[in-house]
Design a protein around this motif. Structure first.
Motif, PDB file in Angstrom:
ATOM      1  N   ALA A 318      10.340  38.718  40.236  1.00  0.00           N
ATOM      2  CA  ALA A 318      11.237  37.632  40.657  1.00  0.00           C
ATOM      3  C   ALA A 318      11.721  37.854  42.085  1.00  0.00           C
ATOM      4  N   GLU A 319      12.102  39.081  42.392  1.00  0.00           N
ATOM      5  CA  GLU A 319      12.617  39.364  43.740  1.00  0.00           C
ATOM      6  C   GLU A 319      11.524  39.205  44.792  1.00  0.00           C
ATOM      7  N   THR A 320      10.354  39.714  44.467  1.00  0.00           N
ATOM      8  CA  THR A 320       9.269  39.650  45.442  1.00  0.00           C
ATOM      9  C   THR A 320       8.864  38.206  45.706  1.00  0.00           C
ATOM     10  N   MET A 321       8.965  37.388  44.693  1.00  0.00           N
ATOM     11  CA  MET A 321       8.611  35.975  44.867  1.00  0.00           C
ATOM     12  C   MET A 321       9.725  35.211  45.586  1.00  0.00           C
ATOM     13  N   ALA A 322      10.831  35.877  45.804  1.00  0.00           N
ATOM     14  CA  ALA A 322      11.899  35.362  46.672  1.00  0.00           C
ATOM     15  C   ALA A 322      12.306  33.917  46.366  1.00  0.00           C
ATOM     16  N   GLY A 323      12.653  33.666  45.135  1.00  0.00           N
ATOM     17  CA  GLY A 323      13.182  32.350  44.782  1.00  0.00           C
ATOM     18  C   GLY A 323      12.121  31.351  44.349  1.00  0.00           C
ATOM     19  N   LYS A 324      10.843  31.691  44.555  1.00  0.00           N
ATOM     20  CA  LYS A 324       9.794  30.791  44.067  1.00  0.00           C
ATOM     21  C   LYS A 324       9.710  30.934  42.541  1.00  0.00           C
ATOM     22  N   LYS A 325       9.222  29.888  41.906  1.00  0.00           N
ATOM     23  CA  LYS A 325       9.215  29.883  40.442  1.00  0.00           C
ATOM     24  C   LYS A 325       8.294  30.963  39.868  1.00  0.00           C
ATOM     25  N   VAL A 326       8.797  31.653  38.833  1.00  0.00           N
ATOM     26  CA  VAL A 326       8.004  32.655  38.113  1.00  0.00           C
ATOM     27  C   VAL A 326       8.083  32.307  36.627  1.00  0.00           C
ATOM     28  N   ILE A 327       6.955  31.910  36.059  1.00  0.00           N
ATOM     29  CA  ILE A 327       6.955  31.529  34.644  1.00  0.00           C
ATOM     30  C   ILE A 327       6.418  32.698  33.818  1.00  0.00           C
ATOM     31  N   ILE A 328       7.303  33.269  33.038  1.00  0.00           N
ATOM     32  CA  ILE A 328       6.894  34.409  32.210  1.00  0.00           C
ATOM     33  C   ILE A 328       6.538  33.898  30.820  1.00  0.00           C
ATOM     34  N   ARG A 329       5.336  34.199  30.409  1.00  0.00           N
ATOM     35  CA  ARG A 329       4.948  33.845  29.047  1.00  0.00           C
ATOM     36  C   ARG A 329       5.322  35.003  28.142  1.00  0.00           C
ATOM     37  N   THR A 330       5.982  34.695  27.045  1.00  0.00           N
ATOM     38  CA  THR A 330       6.359  35.779  26.144  1.00  0.00           C
ATOM     39  C   THR A 330       5.104  36.331  25.472  1.00  0.00           C
ATOM     40  N   LEU A 331       5.299  37.517  24.960  1.00  0.00           N
ATOM     41  CA  LEU A 331       4.231  38.309  24.335  1.00  0.00           C
ATOM     42  C   LEU A 331       3.167  37.482  23.603  1.00  0.00           C
ATOM     43  N   ASP A 332       1.926  37.677  24.023  1.00  0.00           N
ATOM     44  CA  ASP A 332       0.816  36.954  23.383  1.00  0.00           C
ATOM     45  C   ASP A 332      -0.248  37.960  22.947  1.00  0.00           C
ATOM     46  N   ILE A 333       0.121  38.831  22.007  1.00  0.00           N
ATOM     47  CA  ILE A 333      -0.908  39.777  21.523  1.00  0.00           C
ATOM     48  C   ILE A 333      -1.500  39.286  20.213  1.00  0.00           C
ATOM     49  N   GLY A 334      -2.463  40.061  19.752  1.00  0.00           N
ATOM     50  CA  GLY A 334      -3.232  39.650  18.578  1.00  0.00           C
ATOM     51  C   GLY A 334      -4.560  39.138  19.103  1.00  0.00           C
ATOM     52  N   ALA A 335      -5.419  38.711  18.218  1.00  0.00           N
ATOM     53  CA  ALA A 335      -6.771  38.254  18.581  1.00  0.00           C
ATOM     54  C   ALA A 335      -7.470  39.329  19.420  1.00  0.00           C
ATOM     55  N   ASP A 336      -7.913  38.957  20.641  1.00  0.00           N
ATOM     56  CA  ASP A 336      -8.645  39.941  21.448  1.00  0.00           C
ATOM     57  C   ASP A 336      -7.719  40.988  22.075  1.00  0.00           C
ATOM     58  N   LYS A 337      -6.406  40.737  22.075  1.00  0.00           N
ATOM     59  CA  LYS A 337      -5.485  41.697  22.708  1.00  0.00           C
ATOM     60  C   LYS A 337      -4.779  42.522  21.639  1.00  0.00           C
ATOM     61  N   GLN A 338      -5.401  43.619  21.277  1.00  0.00           N
ATOM     62  CA  GLN A 338      -4.854  44.465  20.217  1.00  0.00           C
ATOM     63  C   GLN A 338      -4.070  45.632  20.806  1.00  0.00           C
ATOM     64  N   VAL A 339      -2.926  45.909  20.210  1.00  0.00           N
ATOM     65  CA  VAL A 339      -2.104  47.033  20.658  1.00  0.00           C
ATOM     66  C   VAL A 339      -1.862  47.923  19.440  1.00  0.00           C
ATOM     67  N   ASP A 340      -2.330  49.190  19.533  1.00  0.00           N
ATOM     68  CA  ASP A 340      -2.286  50.081  18.359  1.00  0.00           C
ATOM     69  C   ASP A 340      -0.911  50.192  17.714  1.00  0.00           C
ATOM     70  N   TYR A 341       0.119  50.409  18.574  1.00  0.00           N
ATOM     71  CA  TYR A 341       1.431  50.698  17.987  1.00  0.00           C
ATOM     72  C   TYR A 341       2.046  49.501  17.259  1.00  0.00           C
ATOM     73  N   PHE A 342       1.461  48.330  17.394  1.00  0.00           N
ATOM     74  CA  PHE A 342       1.940  47.191  16.611  1.00  0.00           C
ATOM     75  C   PHE A 342       1.446  47.272  15.159  1.00  0.00           C
ATOM     76  N   GLU A 343       0.451  48.138  14.972  1.00  0.00           N
ATOM     77  CA  GLU A 343      -0.122  48.364  13.637  1.00  0.00           C
ATOM     78  C   GLU A 343      -0.422  47.054  12.910  1.00  0.00           C
ATOM     79  N   LEU A 344      -1.177  46.204  13.586  1.00  0.00           N
ATOM     80  CA  LEU A 344      -1.538  44.919  12.981  1.00  0.00           C
ATOM     81  C   LEU A 344      -2.680  45.142  11.989  1.00  0.00           C
ATOM     82  N   ASP A 345      -2.614  44.410  10.894  1.00  0.00           N
ATOM     83  CA  ASP A 345      -3.685  44.527   9.903  1.00  0.00           C
ATOM     84  C   ASP A 345      -4.981  43.982  10.475  1.00  0.00           C
ATOM     85  N   LYS A 346      -6.079  44.519   9.955  1.00  0.00           N
ATOM     86  CA  LYS A 346      -7.368  43.958  10.343  1.00  0.00           C
ATOM     87  C   LYS A 346      -7.511  42.600   9.663  1.00  0.00           C
ATOM     88  N   GLU A 347      -7.926  41.611  10.431  1.00  0.00           N
ATOM     89  CA  GLU A 347      -7.998  40.259   9.853  1.00  0.00           C
ATOM     90  C   GLU A 347      -9.410  39.706   9.976  1.00  0.00           C
TER      91      GLU A 347
END
Ligand code: PEP
Ligand code: MG
Length: 540
Positions: A318-347
C-alpha cells in the motif's frame, strides 16, 4: 572473471565500471572551543541548512518517486528538530565546551545505539536515520558537500549501504546500478532503487580493490560479474540491447493515459503475487493493483502467516503504491494451490471442492486474521478487498457480517483503518447469473475469466489435453461478460476483469464497448494493453 551473488532488488542489466561510493565521512575530532554561544550558533545554522537540503530532497523525491517514498525526508527534517536530539547536542557543547561536529557525532551515535536496541522494528529502523541526519549536519559544519561519485562516466555504484538521502540525491545520469553489501529488500533505499528503475543488488560480499574495474550487473539473476570475459560481456551486451528496445516502448507510453481516440478512459491495473512484484507494477506504470493474489503469502510459508507478517506485506504494498488502489484478494487456496499445513483432504474434484472463500467461511479464524491484517494496512494507502469463488448472496452477506465484526474489534482497540471498498470476483457461472443481485451488496466486481471459463465450459484449466478447447473467447463467456458489466452498472458498481483474458488485446475493444471500467493484467502487459486502448475509436 569473478562472479559474486547477491539478492536482486530490481531487475535489469548494467555494464560499466565500478565506483566505490564515497560517503564523504571523515574522522570527527574532539576540539575544545572558547566561544560556546558561537559554537551553538554554528550548530543551529548547520541544522537549518540541513533542513533546507532535506526539503529540496523531499521536493525532488516527490517528483521522481512519489509522495509516500518521499516521506522519509520529511521525517528526517522532523528528527533534526527533535527536542531531545537538539538538547543533547547543545548541552554537550555547553557543558564540555566542545566543537559542534563532535557533539553531533556523539549524539548521533548515542541515539542510533538507543534506537537499535529497541524492541520495535520501526524504531530500530530509525537508528540508520539518526546517523544519516547527523552525518549531514557534520558535512555542512565541515564545509563538505559531495554526491559521492568520483567519476564523470556513469558507474556501477558499490557501497556498504546507502541511506535514502544518499540514494535520492545521487545524479541518476551517473548511476547504472546500485550494489550494496547491506540493506534489506524492503528498506526505503531498496524501494527507491526499484522506483527509479535502476538494476540493484543487495547482500553482495564484494572484495577490496574493485574500484574502477569493469563489471556486469545482472539484476534478473542477482549476480555481478567483475572483469567479465569476452563471451560473458557479449552475452550481456545483447541482453541489454533487448532490454533497451523494451524500455523504448515503455518510455513512449509511460505517463500516457489509458484513453481511446474518442476519449473513453479506463483503469489499467496490475496483478501481483507478492511484495516483490510491486517494482514491476511501478516500472510498467500501472495505475494500481487490481489483483493481489494473497495466497502466495500462505504458499511461501511453512505455517499460517501471522497477522503481523501479513500486515507488513500489505502495508509495504500500500505504501509503495503511494495512494493508488490496491485490491487484495483474500485467501484463494485449494484446487491447484495446495498448502500442507492446511491439511486439506484429498478430493476427487478439488477445483470444485473445499477451496477459497469456502475454507474462509468454515475456518473463520484464518479469515479474521487476514481481514484484520488488511484493514490495519488500509490506514497506509488505498486498499480494497475482494473475495474469490463467490456463488451466492448469502455468502456475501456472511462475509460482510465478519468484516463488520473485524472493524468493531479494531475500533474497540483504537486501531485505525481506512475506507475499504468491498468487491467480489465473478468467476463462477452462478455468480454471473445472479450478478444483478450480487451487485446490490458490493462496491465492485472483478471477473476471473480463468475460472469462469473453466466452470462455464466444464474444462479443467490444468488439463493440458484440453488446452485446445479451453476457449475464453467462447460466445458463452463473452455473453456472460456483457451481462456482468450491465448488471454491475445498473447498481452503481464498477466492474473489471482480472483473469488472463483482460490482457488479450484482440478483445480490448470488445471489453470497452461492453463498458468495462478496469482491466488488471500481468505487469509486463500493461503497456501493450495501453497501446491497444489508445488505438481504439469507439465512435466508429
Ligand atoms: C481467475 O480465475 O480468472 C483469477 C484471476 O484467479 P486465479 O487465476 O488466481 O484463479
Ligand atoms: Mg480464480
Amino acid at each position: 572473471m569473478v562472479v559474486l551473488d547477491g539478492k536482486s532488488v530490481y531487475g535489469g542489466i548494467a555494464i560499466g565500471r565500478i565506483s566505490i561510493f564515497d560517503k564523504g565521512e571523515s574522522q570527527v575530532k574532539r576540539e575544545v572551543v572558547d566561544d560556546v554561544p558561537a559554537e551553538i550558533d554554528r550548530f543551529t545554522t548547520a541544522k537549518e541548512k540541513a533542513k533546507e537540503q532535506l526539503q529540496k530532497l523531499y521536493d525532488k523525491a516527490i517528483k521522481e518517486v512519489g509522495e509516500a517514498n518521499a516521506m522519509i525526508f520529511e521525517v528526517h527534517q522532523m528528527m533534526l528538530d527533535d527536542l531531545d536530539y537538539v538538547e543533547s547536542i547543545t548541552n554537550m557543547i555547553e557543558t564540555q565546551k566542545i566543537n559542534a561536529e563532535f557533539a553531533v557525532a556523539t549524539t548521533g551515535d548515542n541515539f542510533s545505539q538507543m534506537f537499535a536496541a529497541m524492541d520495535d522494528a520501526y524504531m530500530k529502523e530509525r537508528a540508520a536515520d539518526v546517523k544519516d541526519i547527523s552525518n549531514r549536519v557534520i558535512m555542512i559544519l565541515q564545509g563538505k558537500e559531495t554526491d559521492g561519485i568520483q567519476s564523470d562516466e556513469p558507474v556501477i555504484l558499490v557501497a556498504e549501504d546507502l541511506a535514502p538521502s544518499e540514494t535520492v540525491q545521487l545524479d541518476k545520469s551517473k548511476v547504472l546500478s546500485f550494489v550494496t553489501r547491506l540493506g534489506s529488500t524492503n528498506s526505503h533505499t531498496a524501494i527507491l532503487a526499484r522506483t527509479m528503475n535502476i538494476p540493484a543488488l543487495i547482500g553482495v560480499n564484494f572484495e577490496q580493490g574493485m574500484d574502477g574495474k569493469m563489471a556486469v550487473v545482472d539484476g534478473f539473476e542477482g549476480k555481478i560479474y567483475i572483469e567479465p570475459d569476452e563471451e560473458t560481456l557479449k552475452k550481456f551486451e545483447e541482453r541489454r540491447e533487448e532490454e533497451e528496445r523494451k524500455k523504448k516502448l515503455l518510455l513512449e507510453l509511460k505517463g500516457k493515459e489509458n484513453v481511446t481516440l474518442d476519449g473513453k478512459k479506463i483503469n489499467l491495473y496490475a496483478n501481483i503475487g507478492g511484495v516483490s512484484d510491486v517494482a514491476n507494477v511501478l516500472s510498467n506504470d500501472a495505475g494500481g493493483i487490481g489483483l493481489f493474489r494473497s495466497e502466495f503469502l500462505y504458499l511461501e510459508s511453512d505455517t499460517y502467516p501471522a497477522e503481523e507478517e501479513q500486515f507488513k506485506a500489505y502495508k509495504t504494498v500500500a505504501e509503495t503504491m503511494a495512494g493508488k488502489k490496491v485490491i487484495i484478494r483474500t485467501l484463494d487456496i485449494g484446487a491447484d494451490k495446495q498448502v500442507d499445513y492446511f491439511e486439506l483432504d484429498k478430493e476427487d474434484n478439488p477445483a470444485m471442492g473445499y477451496r477459497a472463500i469456502r475454507i474462509c467461511l468454515d475456518r473463520k479464524e484464518i479469515f479474521r486474521t487476514q481481514l484484520r491484517a488488511i484493514y490495519r494496512a488500509s490506514h497506509y494507502g488505498t486498499i480494497s478487498i475482494m473475495f474469490p469463488m463467490i456463488i451466492s448472496v448469502s455468502e456475501v452477506k456472511e462475509i460482510k457480517g465478519i468484516v463488520e465484526d473485524v472493524k468493531n474489534e479494531l475500533d474497540s482497540q483504537g486501531i485505525p483503518y481506512g475506507e475499504v471498498e468491498l468487491g467480489i470476483m465473478i468467476e463462477t457461472p452462478a455468480a454471473a447469473m445472479i450478478s444483478d443481485l450480487l451487485a446490490k451488496e458490493v462496491d465492485f466486481f472483478s471477473v476471473g475469466t480463468n475460472d469462469l471459463t473453466q466452470y462455464t465450459l466444464a474444462i479443467d484449466r490444468q488439463n493440458p489435453k484440453l488446452d485446445n478447447i479451453y476457449d475464453s473467447h467462447h460466445e458463452a463467456i463473452l455473453r456472460m461478460l456483457k451481462m456482468i458489466a450491465d448488471n454491475a452498472h445498473k447498481e452503481g458498481c464498477w466492474v473489471g476483469i482480472c483473469g488472463e483474458l483482460g490482457a488479450d488485446t484482440t478483445l480490448t475493444e470488445k471489453f470497452l464497448r461492453m463498458g468495462y471500467d478496469e482491466l488488471s493484467v500481468t505487469p509486463s502487459m500493461i503497456l501493450q494493453v495501453r497501446d491497444a486502448i489508445r488505438k481504439i475509436d469507439l465512435s466508429k
